[in-house]
Design an enzyme around this catalytic site. Sequence first.
Site, PDB file in Angstrom:
ATOM      1  N   ILE A 149       0.890  -1.163   0.000  1.00 53.39           N
ATOM      2  CA  ILE A 149       0.000   0.000   0.000  1.00 53.39           C
ATOM      3  C   ILE A 149       0.924   1.208   0.000  1.00 53.39           C
ATOM      4  CG2 ILE A 149      -1.707   1.327   1.243  1.00 53.39           C
ATOM      5  CD1 ILE A 149      -3.123  -1.090   0.735  1.00 53.39           C
ATOM      6  N   PRO A 150       0.977   1.935  -1.107  1.00 56.15           N
ATOM      7  CA  PRO A 150       2.037   2.934  -1.293  1.00 56.15           C
ATOM      8  C   PRO A 150       1.772   4.231  -0.537  1.00 56.15           C
ATOM      9  CG  PRO A 150       0.602   2.921  -3.208  1.00 56.15           C
ATOM     10  CD  PRO A 150       0.089   1.848  -2.274  1.00 56.15           C
ATOM     11  N   CYS A 151       1.835   4.160   0.787  1.00 57.96           N
ATOM     12  CA  CYS A 151       1.583   5.357   1.575  1.00 57.96           C
ATOM     13  C   CYS A 151       2.686   6.391   1.379  1.00 57.96           C
ATOM     14  CB  CYS A 151       1.420   5.001   3.050  1.00 57.96           C
ATOM     15  SG  CYS A 151       2.805   4.110   3.751  1.00 57.96           S
ATOM     16  N   HIS A 152       3.806   5.990   0.805  1.00 54.67           N
ATOM     17  CA  HIS A 152       4.869   6.968   0.534  1.00 54.67           C
ATOM     18  C   HIS A 152       4.454   7.936  -0.572  1.00 54.67           C
ATOM     19  CE1 HIS A 152       5.547   3.566  -2.215  1.00 54.67           C
ATOM     20  NE2 HIS A 152       6.094   4.440  -3.045  1.00 54.67           N
TER      21      HIS A 152
END
Length: 248
Positions: A149-152
């Site tokens: 989950i690309p929270c970056h």
Amino acid sequence: MTEDRLLTGLAALAADAPDGLLDRIAARWVSVPGPIGKLGVAFTDQGVAYVHPGEGFAEAFRARFGRPLLPAARPPAGLVPALRTGRSSGVRLDLRGLSGFQRDVLEAARTIPRGEVRPYSWIAAQIGRPKAVRAVGTALGNNPVPLLIPCHRVTRSDGAVGDYVFGAAAKERLLLAEGADLEWLRELAGERVFYLASDTTGVVCFPTCHNARRITPGHRHGFRSVAQAKAAGYRPCRTCKPAQGLVG
DNA sequence: CGCATGGCCCTTA
DNA sequence: TTAAGGGCCATGC
């Protein structure tokens, strides 16, 4: 130790147990290469449940889940490619145990394409809680499966990169490696430009939206807010869905 | 502009 | 049950 023998026993049992029985008790884990070094990844029969740097992985897992952890022979399907490409569509995730709010936040974050960024407030708007901006940050800070989950790819409305579960420096490295032009974004932010519009399509986008990247320079117009862009006759892009009412 | 501040809201202790 | 605090936001000097 007793606990090790218990785990060994459970592991032996797993060979004969119906699929999923052991997974209700324990998770399995593997060590795999990731974009910021070696990662530990824990998973159940439902999918990947936890991603954490290899250093101190087991301790972190135990502190968070309080469940036994058994080594796995091989990573779950699709995990390694997902980490390599930054696209998690091919790997299943186990997000049980998270609140509905957290899941909503993570699902929204998951839709941000590689190399692009969206503000925290955009997530809040997407999930129908436009004022829960800060809680969105908290939920992303507790993302159990970063990178997948690309929270970056969630950054601050003022153009700053913002904080990250693995540290702000790692966030920058990841975004740069994905091809996000952070320097360009900083320049735009310095000019108070947070949206880009095309006078040939009449559409206004977030700067990193792939539609915005294709705007011919002569036809490109920067805006500080969607409201101002709309006032100038532009409509929000249906792909990147820039929210309204931000950054007055 | 940069900084401080009040606001918001979900989660945890 | 409550209170405190966090990967934020917008405003006001």
